[in-house]
Design an enzyme around this catalytic site. Structure first.
Site, PDB file in Angstrom:
ATOM      1  N   CYS A   2       0.826  -1.210   0.000  1.00 57.92           N
ATOM      2  CA  CYS A   2       0.000   0.000   0.000  1.00 57.92           C
ATOM      3  C   CYS A   2       0.860   1.260   0.000  1.00 57.92           C
ATOM      4  O   CYS A   2       2.012   1.244   0.388  1.00 57.92           O
ATOM      5  CB  CYS A   2      -0.875   0.024   1.233  1.00 57.92           C
ATOM      6  SG  CYS A   2      -1.761  -1.502   1.518  1.00 57.92           S
ATOM      7  N   ARG A  27       4.413   0.452  -6.648  1.00 54.70           N
ATOM      8  CA  ARG A  27       4.310  -0.503  -5.545  1.00 54.70           C
ATOM      9  C   ARG A  27       3.181  -1.502  -5.765  1.00 54.70           C
ATOM     10  O   ARG A  27       3.076  -2.490  -5.040  1.00 54.70           O
ATOM     11  CB  ARG A  27       4.058   0.245  -4.233  1.00 54.70           C
ATOM     12  CG  ARG A  27       5.212   1.117  -3.791  1.00 54.70           C
ATOM     13  CD  ARG A  27       4.754   2.181  -2.827  1.00 54.70           C
ATOM     14  NE  ARG A  27       4.422   1.679  -1.521  1.00 54.70           N
ATOM     15  CZ  ARG A  27       5.264   1.622  -0.498  1.00 54.70           C
ATOM     16  NH1 ARG A  27       6.488   2.039  -0.650  1.00 54.70           N
ATOM     17  NH2 ARG A  27       4.885   1.151   0.666  1.00 54.70           N
ATOM     18  N   TRP A  74      -3.135  -2.375  -1.481  1.00 59.13           N
ATOM     19  CA  TRP A  74      -2.797  -3.721  -2.007  1.00 59.13           C
ATOM     20  C   TRP A  74      -3.460  -4.676  -1.027  1.00 59.13           C
ATOM     21  O   TRP A  74      -3.062  -4.769   0.133  1.00 59.13           O
ATOM     22  CB  TRP A  74      -1.271  -3.862  -2.052  1.00 59.13           C
ATOM     23  CG  TRP A  74      -0.746  -5.255  -2.176  1.00 59.13           C
ATOM     24  CD1 TRP A  74      -0.370  -6.094  -1.163  1.00 59.13           C
ATOM     25  CD2 TRP A  74      -0.491  -5.974  -3.382  1.00 59.13           C
ATOM     26  NE1 TRP A  74       0.097  -7.278  -1.677  1.00 59.13           N
ATOM     27  CE2 TRP A  74       0.035  -7.239  -3.021  1.00 59.13           C
ATOM     28  CE3 TRP A  74      -0.657  -5.670  -4.746  1.00 59.13           C
ATOM     29  CZ2 TRP A  74       0.397  -8.196  -3.975  1.00 59.13           C
ATOM     30  CZ3 TRP A  74      -0.292  -6.623  -5.674  1.00 59.13           C
ATOM     31  CH2 TRP A  74       0.227  -7.862  -5.284  1.00 59.13           C
ATOM     32  N   ASN A  98      -0.945   1.302   6.349  1.00 56.82           N
ATOM     33  CA  ASN A  98      -0.141   0.271   5.684  1.00 56.82           C
ATOM     34  C   ASN A  98       0.278  -0.735   6.735  1.00 56.82           C
ATOM     35  O   ASN A  98       0.557  -0.340   7.866  1.00 56.82           O
ATOM     36  CB  ASN A  98       1.156   0.867   5.117  1.00 56.82           C
ATOM     37  CG  ASN A  98       0.922   1.630   3.856  1.00 56.82           C
ATOM     38  OD1 ASN A  98      -0.197   1.731   3.374  1.00 56.82           O
ATOM     39  ND2 ASN A  98       1.987   2.201   3.328  1.00 56.82           N
ATOM     40  N   GLY A  99       0.391  -1.993   6.364  1.00 58.05           N
ATOM     41  CA  GLY A  99       0.847  -3.000   7.311  1.00 58.05           C
ATOM     42  C   GLY A  99      -0.280  -3.948   7.684  1.00 58.05           C
ATOM     43  O   GLY A  99      -1.315  -3.993   7.012  1.00 58.05           O
ATOM     44  N   GLU A 481      17.339 -23.097  -8.388  1.00 65.19           N
ATOM     45  CA  GLU A 481      16.892 -21.702  -8.421  1.00 65.19           C
ATOM     46  C   GLU A 481      18.067 -20.767  -8.734  1.00 65.19           C
ATOM     47  O   GLU A 481      17.918 -19.811  -9.496  1.00 65.19           O
ATOM     48  CB  GLU A 481      16.234 -21.351  -7.080  1.00 65.19           C
ATOM     49  CG  GLU A 481      15.817 -19.911  -6.901  1.00 65.19           C
ATOM     50  CD  GLU A 481      14.740 -19.434  -7.863  1.00 65.19           C
ATOM     51  OE1 GLU A 481      14.195 -20.246  -8.629  1.00 65.19           O
ATOM     52  OE2 GLU A 481      14.463 -18.217  -7.886  1.00 65.19           O
ATOM     53  N   LYS A 485      18.066 -18.232 -11.841  1.00 67.68           N
ATOM     54  CA  LYS A 485      18.243 -16.785 -11.685  1.00 67.68           C
ATOM     55  C   LYS A 485      19.354 -16.296 -12.600  1.00 67.68           C
ATOM     56  O   LYS A 485      19.209 -15.285 -13.287  1.00 67.68           O
ATOM     57  CB  LYS A 485      18.610 -16.402 -10.242  1.00 67.68           C
ATOM     58  CG  LYS A 485      17.530 -16.413  -9.222  1.00 67.68           C
ATOM     59  CD  LYS A 485      16.520 -15.307  -9.319  1.00 67.68           C
ATOM     60  CE  LYS A 485      15.378 -15.705 -10.188  1.00 67.68           C
ATOM     61  NZ  LYS A 485      14.228 -16.320  -9.624  1.00 67.68           N
ATOM     62  N   GLU A 488      18.254 -16.407 -16.297  1.00 72.78           N
ATOM     63  CA  GLU A 488      17.187 -15.448 -16.605  1.00 72.78           C
ATOM     64  C   GLU A 488      17.701 -14.031 -16.839  1.00 72.78           C
ATOM     65  O   GLU A 488      17.241 -13.352 -17.746  1.00 72.78           O
ATOM     66  CB  GLU A 488      16.217 -15.357 -15.414  1.00 72.78           C
ATOM     67  CG  GLU A 488      15.158 -16.400 -15.368  1.00 72.78           C
ATOM     68  CD  GLU A 488      14.227 -16.133 -14.208  1.00 72.78           C
ATOM     69  OE1 GLU A 488      13.029 -16.011 -14.462  1.00 72.78           O
ATOM     70  OE2 GLU A 488      14.682 -16.035 -13.050  1.00 72.78           O
ATOM     71  N   HIS A 504      27.339 -38.963 -12.551  1.00 75.26           N
ATOM     72  CA  HIS A 504      26.566 -39.764 -13.515  1.00 75.26           C
ATOM     73  C   HIS A 504      26.480 -39.088 -14.882  1.00 75.26           C
ATOM     74  O   HIS A 504      25.659 -39.470 -15.705  1.00 75.26           O
ATOM     75  CB  HIS A 504      25.164 -40.035 -12.963  1.00 75.26           C
ATOM     76  CG  HIS A 504      25.191 -40.827 -11.701  1.00 75.26           C
ATOM     77  ND1 HIS A 504      25.510 -42.167 -11.665  1.00 75.26           N
ATOM     78  CD2 HIS A 504      24.986 -40.460 -10.416  1.00 75.26           C
ATOM     79  CE1 HIS A 504      25.482 -42.592 -10.406  1.00 75.26           C
ATOM     80  NE2 HIS A 504      25.166 -41.570  -9.632  1.00 75.26           N
ATOM     81  N   LYS A 603       6.190 -11.168 -16.317  1.00 78.26           N
ATOM     82  CA  LYS A 603       6.016 -11.374 -14.869  1.00 78.26           C
ATOM     83  C   LYS A 603       4.978 -12.444 -14.558  1.00 78.26           C
ATOM     84  O   LYS A 603       5.121 -13.199 -13.616  1.00 78.26           O
ATOM     85  CB  LYS A 603       5.626 -10.042 -14.207  1.00 78.26           C
ATOM     86  CG  LYS A 603       5.638 -10.081 -12.706  1.00 78.26           C
ATOM     87  CD  LYS A 603       7.052 -10.167 -12.154  1.00 78.26           C
ATOM     88  CE  LYS A 603       7.072 -10.549 -10.683  1.00 78.26           C
ATOM     89  NZ  LYS A 603       8.336 -11.137 -10.281  1.00 78.26           N
TER      90      LYS A 603
HETATM   91  C1  F6R Z   1      11.445 -16.851 -12.313  1.00 74.90           C
HETATM   92  C2  F6R Z   1      10.013 -16.703 -12.247  1.00 74.90           C
HETATM   93  C3  F6R Z   1       9.178 -17.713 -12.961  1.00 74.90           C
HETATM   94  C4  F6R Z   1       7.862 -17.939 -12.210  1.00 74.90           C
HETATM   95  C5  F6R Z   1       6.935 -18.842 -13.035  1.00 74.90           C
HETATM   96  C6  F6R Z   1       5.657 -19.137 -12.277  1.00 74.90           C
HETATM   97  O1  F6R Z   1      12.128 -15.811 -11.697  1.00 74.90           O
HETATM   98  O2  F6R Z   1       9.507 -15.778 -11.676  1.00 74.90           O
HETATM   99  O3  F6R Z   1       9.854 -18.908 -13.152  1.00 74.90           O
HETATM  100  O4  F6R Z   1       8.148 -18.528 -10.981  1.00 74.90           O
HETATM  101  O5  F6R Z   1       6.610 -18.220 -14.249  1.00 74.90           O
HETATM  102  O6  F6R Z   1       5.025 -17.960 -11.938  1.00 74.90           O
HETATM  103  P1  F6R Z   1       3.967 -17.882 -10.785  1.00 74.90           P
HETATM  104  O7  F6R Z   1       4.676 -18.121  -9.494  1.00 74.90           O
HETATM  105  O8  F6R Z   1       3.390 -16.495 -10.870  1.00 74.90           O
HETATM  106  O9  F6R Z   1       2.947 -18.942 -11.070  1.00 74.90           O
END
Ligand code: F6R
Length: 608
Positions: A2, A27, A74, A98-99, A481, A485, A488, A504, A603
């Site tokens: 928020c 935000r 939010w 907020n919070g 992960e 990262k 990506e 292996h 996203k």
């Molecule tokens: C990587 C990333 C993606 C998401 C994937 C699933 O940094 O963000 O691999 O994790 O697209 O997305 P959600 O969690 O929104 O279902």
């Protein structure tokens, strides 16, 4: 997360507030509102959705006045609609917040018993009623706000107006950011700097426990009832830099925000006696459960792997982890003891949604872990097991960071909750798990501090075209992960492997040009991972080791060594993720890629 803006001065307050709120749009929010004190009294306008909807309302029915408070919400408690939008009102008082107020349910009951009528589902409305209650007892506005916050548990930044006080407003904070901005015959408060930069560069970063009385000509800050002085800072950031909190990218800001985000995930959920409170999730409905499938994609799938380990070891229930896009097309044999939980930070991922929808249609219990209230997966699971909201706040960097760590913490809470519901975990064991979780944000802060050396590794680490990431046990998902990262955002090829798998096949790749990032936990598997590293070194492969403090001797087999605080084994994945995120970030930044919006990525993936 928020946004709050409060204004008192000579300008049209609703314009100032809406302009300020616009600068906080980054935000994320799902509704907005303002309350303005005009000659005719206090009035408010609120609207679901974007600020343009609020502006339209204000155009149709303007609010003239030079004192007001505004908010972008939010959703955390209650749907993202107009009724739940701030400011919330009780009598002549209006509040933005907020919070999260942890004890809002108890306060609400108490106030209702006293005759208060609530109109929203929010935790915030209790603050408005509390202030109004103390005002009715004859306290002035400042004393009423002070008395109200005495009763609040949790995190808050609030701003309060009262129609009996046309020349002041009161703001206060506890564990939620709030700044005071000092202008010429006008003063503001805001949850973040961008909202005030058009008015002044002179700001005070309020501290936890501060309460401030703001008038047109001055602002007085009180701590524990006494007037205090706080340093006035001059801020030279551009509005764009201010949105990133002075960090170069949103991703870096979000990495450093994680201790705060995890605190929000835990807030209100750690009960006494090993109890876990998951406000929108029906733990009782898991009685009789014999098997859980965790369904997700990408980073959320990595969180699911960590979750499997947590649920199996803590609650003693077998768990399968499934890619949603594969799962939705497989033929499943379900029994009455099955449950399926989807993990999706956005709550909109098409594959995860479809997988959950199909099993729900077959009568299987479904639940969700998500960061977005009222998102598609949340709505789908709402009338079944329900939802665990991660409360990470909006994540703007495309590469997931705080959404990931808060998913792992949510799964930890779920594991303890299941263990207690099924009686597979004793009160003592549950209490110990929750106690460790309580300390987690502190360990995360230490890890972030210690891992700042990762920035210096970037020139070395950026030399290579390929990477192997290795981990065992609960650090295997973190290796996956870490590799994701890196690829990506830096576009360097990287693969995550279970360390035991290396011999292996992948070991064939190792040369002096093919480095490995090896995660060495302080657990039973440590000696085995160290042997795997020795095998790499014997083949000339460069190795970056991430290990726990106390393992400094690993420097003998490491080209680079990064140490993180030693923590209970089940918390290792969260702690080890932090240097993984920083490594990817600094390499990408060194290479000059578009860190926050890497090529080809979105996203939320709402297509199959
Ligand atoms: C990587 C990333 C993606 C998401 C994937 C699933 O940094 O963000 O691999 O994790 O697209 O997305 P959600 O969690 O929104 O279902």
């Amino acid at each position: 997360m928020c946004g709050i803006v409060g204004y008192i001065g000579a300008q049209d307050a609703s314009e100032v507030l809406v302009e300020g709120l616009k600068t906080l749009e980054y935000r994320g929010y799902d509704s907005a509102g303002v309350a303005i004190l005009a000659e005719g009294g206090l009035d408010r306008r609120r609207a679901e959705g974007k600020l343009r909807n609020l502006s339209k309302r204000l155009k149709e029915a303007p609010l003239a006045g030079t004192l007001g408070i505004g908010h972008t919400r939010w959703a955390t408690h209650g749907k993202p609609n107009e009724t739940n939008a701030h400011p919330h009102r009780a009598g002549g008082v209006a509040v933005v917040h907020n919070g999260i107020i942890e004890n809002y349910a108890a306060l609400r009951q108490e106030l209702q018993a006293d005759g208060a009528v609530f109109t929203s589902e929010t935790d915030t409305e209790v603050v408005a009623h509390l202030v109004s209650h103390f005002r009715a007892q004859g306290l002035d506005l400042q004393a009423s706000v002070a008395a109200s916050i005495e009763r609040l548990e949790g995190a808050y930044a609030i701003a309060v107006v009262d129609e009996a006080y046309p020349d002041e407003f009161i703001a206060a904070r506890e564990s939620s950011p709030l700044i005071l901005a000092l202008g010429d015959d006008e003063n503001l408060v805001a949850s973040d700097l961008p909202a005030v930069l058009a008015h002044t560069r002179k700001v005070v970063f309020l501290q936890d426990g501060d309460l401030v009385r703001v008038t047109r000509g001055e602002a007085q800050i009180f701590a524990e009832g006494a007037l205090v002085e706080r340093p006035v800072k001059r801020v030279d950031w551009s509005p764009a830099a201010a949105q990133k909190g002075g960090y170069k990218h949103f991703m870096l800001k979000e990495i450093f925000e994680q201790p705060r985000a995890v605190t929000d995930t835990l807030t209100g959920r750690l009960g006494r006696g090993g109890e876990v409170h998951l406000e929108h999730f029906d733990l009782e409905a898991l009685k009789g459960i014999q098997h859980i499938s965790l369904v997700a994609c990408g980073t959320s799938w990595h969180a699911a792997l960590v979750g499997r380990d947590l649920i199996e070891s803590i609650a003693g229930i077998p768990v399968s982890v499934e890619y949603a896009h594969e799962y939705r097309y497989r033929r499943h044999i379900f029994g009455p003891g099955d449950a399926v939980i989807g993990i999706s930070q956005s709550g909109e991922t098409a594959d995860t949604l479809a997988a959950l929808g199909e099993v729900k249609a077959r009568g299987v219990r479904v639940g969700a872990i998500t960061n977005v209230m009222e998102s598609a997966v949340a709505r789908l699971s709402g009338d079944s097991l329900g939802v665990i909201y991660t409360h990470a706040g909006p994540e703007i960097g495309v590469a997931s960071t705080k959404a990931f760590t808060t998913q792992m913490v949510s799964l930890h809470l779920l594991a303890v909750g299941i263990g207690r519901t099924l009686g597979t975990l004793t009160v003592e064991e549950a209490t110990a798990e929750l106690e460790a979780l309580r300390h987690l944000p502190h360990w995360m802060e230490q890890a972030l501090e210690g891992a700042s050396q990762v920035a210096e590794l970037a020139p070395w680490a950026s030399e290579f075209d390929n990477y192997l990431f290795l981990g065992r046990g609960n650090l295997f998902p973190v290796a996956l992960e870490g590799a994701l990262k890196l690829k990506e955002i830096s576009y360097i090829h990287a693969e995550g492997y279970a360390a035991g798998e290396m011999k292996h096949g992948p070991i064939a790749l190792i040369t002096e040009h093919f480095p490995t990032v090896a995660l060495v936990g302080s657990d039973d598997l440590k000696a085995k991972v160290v042997s795997n590293i020795e095998e790499l070194k014997a083949r000339g492969g460069p190795v970056l080791i991430v290990a726990s403090e106390g393992d400094e001797d690993l420097a003998r087999i490491a080209d680079q060594l990064v140490l993180v605080p030693e923590v209970p084994e089940r918390l290792q994945p969260v702690i080890y993720s932090l240097p993984m995120q920083l490594l990817a970030y600094h390499v990408a930044d060194f290479l000059g890629t578009d860190v926050d919006q890497p090529r080809n990525l979105a996203k939320s993936v709402t297509v199959e």
